[in-house]
Scaffold this active site. Structure first.
Site, PDB file in Angstrom:
ATOM      1  N   ARG A 107       0.655  -1.287   0.117  1.00 42.66           N
ATOM      2  CA  ARG A 107      -0.095  -0.083   0.145  1.00 42.66           C
ATOM      3  C   ARG A 107       0.792   1.134  -0.152  1.00 42.66           C
ATOM      4  NH1 ARG A 107      -5.412   0.975   1.844  1.00 42.66           N
ATOM      5  NH2 ARG A 107      -5.651   3.067   2.912  1.00 42.66           N
ATOM      6  N   GLN A 158     -10.059  -3.363  -3.617  1.00 37.75           N
ATOM      7  CA  GLN A 158     -11.246  -2.838  -3.237  1.00 37.75           C
ATOM      8  C   GLN A 158     -12.399  -3.092  -4.292  1.00 37.75           C
ATOM      9  OE1 GLN A 158     -12.133  -1.058  -0.256  1.00 37.75           O
ATOM     10  NE2 GLN A 158     -14.121  -1.822  -1.079  1.00 37.75           N
ATOM     11  N   ARG A 167     -13.551  -7.451   1.433  1.00 38.00           N
ATOM     12  CA  ARG A 167     -12.081  -7.494   1.168  1.00 38.00           C
ATOM     13  C   ARG A 167     -11.497  -8.542   1.321  1.00 38.00           C
ATOM     14  NH1 ARG A 167      -9.596  -2.377   1.194  1.00 38.00           N
ATOM     15  NH2 ARG A 167      -7.679  -3.462   0.733  1.00 38.00           N
ATOM     16  N   CYS A 211     -15.856   2.803   0.196  1.00 36.72           N
ATOM     17  CA  CYS A 211     -14.763   1.792   0.632  1.00 36.72           C
ATOM     18  C   CYS A 211     -14.349   2.230   2.056  1.00 36.72           C
ATOM     19  CB  CYS A 211     -13.587   2.251  -0.334  1.00 36.72           C
ATOM     20  SG  CYS A 211     -13.060   3.808  -0.254  1.00 36.72           S
ATOM     21  N   ASP A 251     -16.659   8.262  -2.231  1.00 39.76           N
ATOM     22  CA  ASP A 251     -15.368   7.924  -1.570  1.00 39.76           C
ATOM     23  C   ASP A 251     -15.277   9.443  -0.680  1.00 39.76           C
ATOM     24  OD1 ASP A 251     -13.053   6.749  -0.460  1.00 39.76           O
ATOM     25  OD2 ASP A 251     -11.925   7.288  -2.075  1.00 39.76           O
ATOM     26  N   HIS A 299      -7.311   1.455  -7.120  1.00 40.78           N
ATOM     27  CA  HIS A 299      -7.213   0.668  -5.595  1.00 40.78           C
ATOM     28  C   HIS A 299      -8.098  -0.816  -6.238  1.00 40.78           C
ATOM     29  CE1 HIS A 299      -7.711  -0.317  -1.629  1.00 40.78           C
ATOM     30  NE2 HIS A 299      -8.770   0.712  -1.161  1.00 40.78           N
TER      31      HIS A 299
END
Length: 316
Positions: free
Chosen positions: A100, A130, A290, A262, A223, A127
């Site tokens: 990440r 996700q 996830r 998310c 988001d 991402h």
């Protein structure tokens, strides 16, 4: 050897197989341990995390593997060791690397130097893990993703918007993203999404505004408006005010529409309590997914013979 750095690193058939495998793993979490031995996976964090850290650490363990979680602040990455040297060393210790991080140039350099599969657990551009979880959530709700309309509203210049465009188009969905001037997706990603959509029967458009994106949609997603490292908070809140996902905006979606976010959510900014806690919200199912989606991904990357990994039909 395969890497998963952005959403279209998969073919459509591979994406479908991973979602199917994730559904099987979710139904019986401890039935299979394809990483038993155990195989070790380095999970590197150059950005803060809650869901990504927990879902990968728990998921690797449930697959029978050994998660090696690395806080970059406490490693030589923070002291200037190159990402390439890190990759070359870790490849001799572990069977896969999850990271990440910040710029996509960084994960691309890691993958180029790595001798083991590399997974994008979030970059500034994409991402993709996700989105595997989001597609799993949509498939659970509607049976399949193809043909569904997914609306994403808010900061459409960010990694979530880019991944919705790519992953949704690959899946055959009709993706609409909307954000004000200065908050719209990279045109090259929109162009790539349209290439994918032409092959899958989906579509990818940048809508004129939030209502245009949401009208009749099956899925409405948003988001946070202020991500890690962004210091122009007040300006961003002002610019994005008309893109808040509230009850009035959600009322324009289909009656059966579900809501995704998310997380973490800044309640009252990009989404209201009424929506995120309401009956249409699947936000916490999405967060759980996830775990299952990433387990399917890692099992496949580390053993590309999906039928061997899931011989009871999870890949069909």
């Amino acid at each position: 050897m395969r890497h998963f750095l952005k959403d279209d690193d998969l073919t459509r058939d591979e994406q479908l197989a991973l979602i199917a495998s994730a559904r099987r793993l979710k139904a019986d979490r401890f039935a299979r341990q394809p990483l038993a031995g155990p195989k070790s996976v380095a999970v590197i964090f150059e950005k803060e995390s809650t869901r990504t850290r927990m879902s990968f650490q728990v998921g690797i363990a449930e697959l029978g593997g050994n998660p090696v979680v690395v806080d970059a602040k406490n490693s030589h990455l923070s002291r200037g060791e190159t990402i390439e040297d890190t990759a070359r060393v870790l490849s001799r210790y572990v069977d896969a690397i999850v990271i990440r991080t910040f710029g996509d140039d960084r994960i691309n350099a890691l993958a180029k130097a790595s001798g083991v599969p590399v997974v994008n657990a979030l970059t500034d551009g994409y991402h993709p893990c996700q989105l595997l979880a989001d597609l799993l959530t949509i498939a659970e709700e509607f049976g399949e993703v193809a043909g569904r309309t997914i609306a994403y509203v808010g900061d459409a210049a960010n990694n979530m918007s880019h991944s919705y465009l790519l992953a949704g188009a690959l899946a055959g969905a009709h993706v609409r993203v909307a954000g004000p001037s200065g908050y719209r997706p990279d045109p090259a990603i929109v162009e790539r999404a349209n290439v994918l959509a032409a092959a899958s029967g989906g579509s990818a458009v940048v809508a004129a505004d939030a209502p245009a994106a949401v009208d009749g949609a099956d899925v409405v997603a948003t988001d946070t408006w202020v991500s890690m490292g962004q210091n122009d908070r007040e300006q961003r809140l002002s610019d994005l005010e008309d893109y808040r996902l509230d009850a009035a905006l959600l009322s324009r979606a289909a009656r059966h529409a579900i809501v995704l976010h998310c997380l973490p959510a800044h309640r009252g900014e990009e989404i209201t309590d009424e929506v995120i806690d309401g009956p249409r919200s699947r936000v916490f199912d999405q967060a759980e997914n996830r775990l299952h989606a990433q387990k399917a991904l890692l099992a496949w990357l580390m053993n590309p013979d999906m039928e061997s990994t899931f011989p009871d039909g999870a890949a069909t």
